[in-house]
Scaffold this motif. Structure first.
Motif, PDB file in Angstrom:
ATOM      1  N   UNK A   1      27.626 -12.117 -15.192  1.00 25.72           N
ATOM      2  CA  UNK A   1      28.869 -11.410 -14.883  1.00 25.72           C
ATOM      3  C   UNK A   1      28.611 -10.140 -14.089  1.00 25.72           C
ATOM      4  N   UNK A   2      27.340  -9.801 -13.897  1.00 30.42           N
ATOM      5  CA  UNK A   2      26.931  -8.660 -13.082  1.00 30.42           C
ATOM      6  C   UNK A   2      25.450  -8.816 -12.783  1.00 30.42           C
ATOM      7  N   UNK A   3      24.864  -7.839 -12.102  1.00 29.93           N
ATOM      8  CA  UNK A   3      23.457  -7.966 -11.714  1.00 29.93           C
ATOM      9  C   UNK A   3      22.548  -8.058 -12.926  1.00 29.93           C
ATOM     10  N   UNK A   4      22.787  -7.231 -13.930  1.00 38.89           N
ATOM     11  CA  UNK A   4      21.904  -7.226 -15.102  1.00 38.89           C
ATOM     12  C   UNK A   4      21.918  -8.573 -15.826  1.00 38.89           C
ATOM     13  N   UNK A   5      23.121  -9.102 -16.081  1.00 40.01           N
ATOM     14  CA  UNK A   5      23.195 -10.380 -16.805  1.00 40.01           C
ATOM     15  C   UNK A   5      22.667 -11.524 -15.944  1.00 40.01           C
ATOM     16  N   UNK A   6      22.861 -11.434 -14.630  1.00 33.40           N
ATOM     17  CA  UNK A   6      22.317 -12.446 -13.729  1.00 33.40           C
ATOM     18  C   UNK A   6      20.786 -12.433 -13.768  1.00 33.40           C
ATOM     19  N   UNK A   7      20.206 -11.233 -13.740  1.00 32.49           N
ATOM     20  CA  UNK A   7      18.744 -11.122 -13.813  1.00 32.49           C
ATOM     21  C   UNK A   7      18.218 -11.673 -15.139  1.00 32.49           C
ATOM     22  N   UNK A   8      18.967 -11.431 -16.210  1.00 31.16           N
ATOM     23  CA  UNK A   8      18.550 -11.929 -17.525  1.00 31.16           C
ATOM     24  C   UNK A   8      18.497 -13.456 -17.533  1.00 31.16           C
ATOM     25  N   UNK A   9      19.539 -14.088 -16.967  1.00 24.30           N
ATOM     26  CA  UNK A   9      19.556 -15.551 -16.888  1.00 24.30           C
ATOM     27  C   UNK A   9      18.436 -16.048 -15.978  1.00 24.30           C
ATOM     28  N   UNK A  10      18.290 -15.410 -14.812  1.00 21.85           N
ATOM     29  CA  UNK A  10      17.256 -15.849 -13.873  1.00 21.85           C
ATOM     30  C   UNK A  10      15.858 -15.660 -14.434  1.00 21.85           C
ATOM     31  N   UNK A  11      15.656 -14.586 -15.203  1.00 19.63           N
ATOM     32  CA  UNK A  11      14.351 -14.377 -15.840  1.00 19.63           C
ATOM     33  C   UNK A  11      14.058 -15.485 -16.837  1.00 19.63           C
ATOM     34  N   UNK A  12      15.084 -15.867 -17.621  1.00 18.17           N
ATOM     35  CA  UNK A  12      14.898 -16.925 -18.617  1.00 18.17           C
ATOM     36  C   UNK A  12      14.543 -18.252 -17.942  1.00 18.17           C
ATOM     37  N   UNK A  13      15.229 -18.548 -16.828  1.00 16.57           N
ATOM     38  CA  UNK A  13      14.950 -19.796 -16.115  1.00 16.57           C
ATOM     39  C   UNK A  13      13.571 -19.736 -15.456  1.00 16.57           C
ATOM     40  N   UNK A  14      13.248 -18.562 -14.879  1.00 17.51           N
ATOM     41  CA  UNK A  14      11.960 -18.410 -14.188  1.00 17.51           C
ATOM     42  C   UNK A  14      10.776 -18.498 -15.146  1.00 17.51           C
ATOM     43  N   UNK A  15      11.004 -18.223 -16.437  1.00 19.61           N
ATOM     44  CA  UNK A  15       9.916 -18.347 -17.424  1.00 19.61           C
ATOM     45  C   UNK A  15       9.489 -19.798 -17.606  1.00 19.61           C
ATOM     46  N   UNK A  16      10.376 -20.736 -17.233  1.00 24.80           N
ATOM     47  CA  UNK A  16      10.065 -22.150 -17.422  1.00 24.80           C
ATOM     48  C   UNK A  16       9.960 -22.925 -16.113  1.00 24.80           C
ATOM     49  N   UNK A  17      10.605 -22.403 -15.041  1.00 18.56           N
ATOM     50  CA  UNK A  17      10.630 -23.125 -13.770  1.00 18.56           C
ATOM     51  C   UNK A  17      10.264 -22.183 -12.628  1.00 18.56           C
ATOM     52  N   UNK A  18       9.413 -22.643 -11.727  1.00 20.12           N
ATOM     53  CA  UNK A  18       9.114 -21.868 -10.526  1.00 20.12           C
ATOM     54  C   UNK A  18      10.323 -21.914  -9.597  1.00 20.12           C
ATOM     55  N   UNK A  19      10.427 -20.935  -8.690  1.00 20.55           N
ATOM     56  CA  UNK A  19      11.608 -20.827  -7.825  1.00 20.55           C
ATOM     57  C   UNK A  19      11.834 -22.093  -6.999  1.00 20.55           C
ATOM     58  N   UNK A  20      10.773 -22.770  -6.603  1.00 17.76           N
ATOM     59  CA  UNK A  20      10.949 -23.976  -5.791  1.00 17.76           C
ATOM     60  C   UNK A  20      11.438 -25.168  -6.617  1.00 17.76           C
ATOM     61  N   UNK A  21      11.637 -24.965  -7.930  1.00 15.54           N
ATOM     62  CA  UNK A  21      12.202 -26.025  -8.771  1.00 15.54           C
ATOM     63  C   UNK A  21      13.540 -25.591  -9.382  1.00 15.54           C
ATOM     64  N   UNK A  22      14.109 -24.491  -8.863  1.00 14.51           N
ATOM     65  CA  UNK A  22      15.399 -23.995  -9.341  1.00 14.51           C
ATOM     66  C   UNK A  22      16.435 -24.177  -8.239  1.00 14.51           C
ATOM     67  N   UNK A  23      17.509 -24.885  -8.545  1.00 12.12           N
ATOM     68  CA  UNK A  23      18.557 -25.220  -7.582  1.00 12.12           C
ATOM     69  C   UNK A  23      19.871 -24.599  -8.060  1.00 12.12           C
ATOM     70  N   UNK A  24      20.201 -23.405  -7.540  1.00  9.07           N
ATOM     71  CA  UNK A  24      21.446 -22.729  -7.937  1.00  9.07           C
ATOM     72  C   UNK A  24      22.571 -23.270  -7.066  1.00  9.07           C
ATOM     73  N   UNK A  25      23.613 -23.748  -7.720  1.00 13.85           N
ATOM     74  CA  UNK A  25      24.650 -24.516  -7.029  1.00 13.85           C
ATOM     75  C   UNK A  25      25.827 -23.634  -6.649  1.00 13.85           C
ATOM     76  N   UNK A  26      26.216 -23.708  -5.381  1.00 13.96           N
ATOM     77  CA  UNK A  26      27.513 -23.217  -4.919  1.00 13.96           C
ATOM     78  C   UNK A  26      28.134 -24.396  -4.187  1.00 13.96           C
TER      79      UNK A  26
END
Length: 486
Positions: free
Chosen positions: A153-178
């Motif tokens: 809902x803002x930069x901080x919460x977005x970073x928190x989600x992205x950090x959690x995903x990045x702990x398990x997946x490298x950026x080249x395996x993360x597909x953020x959908x728009x």
């Protein structure tokens, strides 16, 4: 368009759908996958596992999927539906705890080629879901994950989600959908700019007066009451869809049509956005009115309480770089507006001198309109002479050159945006997905706008449902001598 596949690319032979009983799955995901299977674009080996809280057997889920397909998929694209349904299995799961993930992993089995995961859940479930996937061994190097918005809902919460995903997946395996990036006309914007020699030389501040981007909806809250009141128009539409459209309009030519090159150029634009000043935003909230002759309630009535959440926002934005310095970008989006339309309007400057003026003829500037929905089309307004002997003076008139995409490509299949995005997720092409630095640049700009609203005490002005937002939105453009395209 086919883009670049990373060195970790593989075509998955398992697809795991979280939120498999939700509205998005019924309206978009299952119909898209069935249509792809119908067209022979999915490998015969691809197996699809759905998961959600509801308890269902495989057979019950197939019946559920059949109902969704019969409701949302055109008859012409249902061929082979039984074969598609045979690919589906289901595993009930409470994603808030790791307890059931071992059973989910057993249902998925061991993919021969790789696993693609589509995560469409409440943001609060992102972190426990990633933890559960890790605990069950479903995050290895042959696993990629697609993330459906909202990502925070803002930069901080977005970073928190992205950090959690990045702990398990490298950026080249993360597909953020728009999903806007999957629309044909959005991609045609790149073709228009970079596959035609006449546009790029004039695609800059020397020739373009201003740009308008409108995303208008006729609907109200519908089933999104809780989410929308916590979000509002700025975070729901501007932060993702509209800033992605702006980036595609403004980006420099990439070195190639691949994921890294395209996204490198988009993030440069997002980082060039000037902080929005006081008086450069207008917010609104709809009240009872009429849409297409039908009476509709106000936002406060639908919500059942008073709220200061904006259902409309208009912004005057600037991209401070060499190409766009001094060109205003007018963005507006809202609910309960007169028509459903998403479009980009590129308004060119006036000609420097008219040879026709002393013959009584007036010219108006050229305008390019790129329609994204509900109709996909491109229209270029040019000046032309009205036929006649001109004894009383030359008459000029703007004439549109229209390209209706369905007519121009008769016979081509009109695809749901999610068809392309799901296929790219399965095959590993990140070109039409959003990179982490893009998301964070978008949130930085949005957070600054929201902070400015708090600082200045800006609250939404009311507007009648069926109007184009509050009158202040019209004034936002008109004080610069600009009229919104309607």
């Amino acid at each position: 368009m086919t883009g670049y596949q990373s060195s970790h690319a593989f075509t998955a032979d398992r697809l795991l759908l979280f939120g498999a009983t939700g509205d998005l799955a019924q309206r978009m995901l299952l119909p898209s996958l069935c249509a792809l299977a119908h067209d022979g674009l999915l490998s015969p080996d691809l197996r699809i596992v759905g998961t959600a809280r509801s308890e269902m057997s495989d057979a019950e889920y197939r019946d559920f999927a059949r109902e969704a397909l019969e409701k949302y998929l055109p008859d012409s694209r249902r061929g082979g539906m039984d074969d598609f349904l045979g690919r589906l299995t289901y595993q009930a799961l409470d994603a808030s705890t790791t307890a059931g993930f071992d059973m989910l992993a057993a249902k998925v089995g061991t993919p021969d080629q790789g696993l693609a995961i589509f995560l469409s859940t409440a943001p609060s479930l992102f972190e426990p879901t990633i933890a559960g996937l890790q605990s069950a061994g479903l995050t290895g190097p042959k696993v990629r994950i697609g993330l459906e918005k909202p990502l925070g809902t803002d930069l901080d919460s977005s970073c928190e989600i992205n950090d959690a995903v990045a702990a398990a997946f490298s950026e080249d395996r993360i597909f953020r959908i728009d999903h806007y990036l999957g629309k044909e006309t959005v991609q045609n914007l790149l073709a228009l700019r970079f596959a035609n020699v006449m546009f790029e030389p004039i695609w800059n501040a020397n020739y373009i007066d201003h740009v308008q981007i409108t995303v208008a909806e006729t609907v109200g809250l519908e089933s999104r009451v809780a989410y929308y009141d916590d979000s509002g128009a700025l975070r729901d539409m501007v932060q993702n869809h509209m800033l992605q459209l702006l980036a595609l309009v403004c980006m420099e030519p990439p070195t190639s049509f691949d994921a890294t090159a395209v996204r490198d150029e988009k993030v440069k634009v997002l980082r060039s956005l000037r902080a929005v000043g006081e008086g450069e935003t207008v917010t609104g909230q709809y009240r009872a009115g009429a849409i297409s002759g039908t009476a509709v309630p106000g936002y406060d009535e639908e919500l059942g309480k008073e709220s200061d959440t904006e259902t409309f926002v208009a912004i005057k934005a600037h991209v401070d770089n060499w190409r766009w310095k001094g060109v205003p970008f007018y963005l507006r989006t809202g609910k309960r507006l007169p028509e459903r339309v998403t479009e980009i309007v590129v308004q060119f400057r006036c000609i420097p001198f008219s040879i026709f003026e002393d013959r009584g003829a007036k010219t108006v500037p050229n305008r390019l309109v790129i329609g994204i929905q509900p109709e996909e089309n491109i229209s270029l307004r040019l000046m032309a002479k009205v036929p006649g002997l001109d004894r009383e003076g030359i008459r000029l008139r703007p004439v549109p050159l229209d390209i209706s995409m369905p007519d121009a490509f008769a016979g081509a299949v009109k695809r749901i945006a999610y068809e392309r995005l799901l296929l790219d997720l399965v095959e590993g092409d990140q070109t039409l997905f959003v990179r982490r630095d893009e998301v964070e640049a978008q949130w930085e700009w949005i957070d600054a706008i929201r902070a400015g609203w708090v600082e200045t005490g800006l609250t939404p002005k009311t507007y009648t449902a069926g109007a184009w937002g509050p009158s202040a939105a019209i004034a936002l453009a008109e004080r610069d001598g600009v009229s919104w395209h309607e």
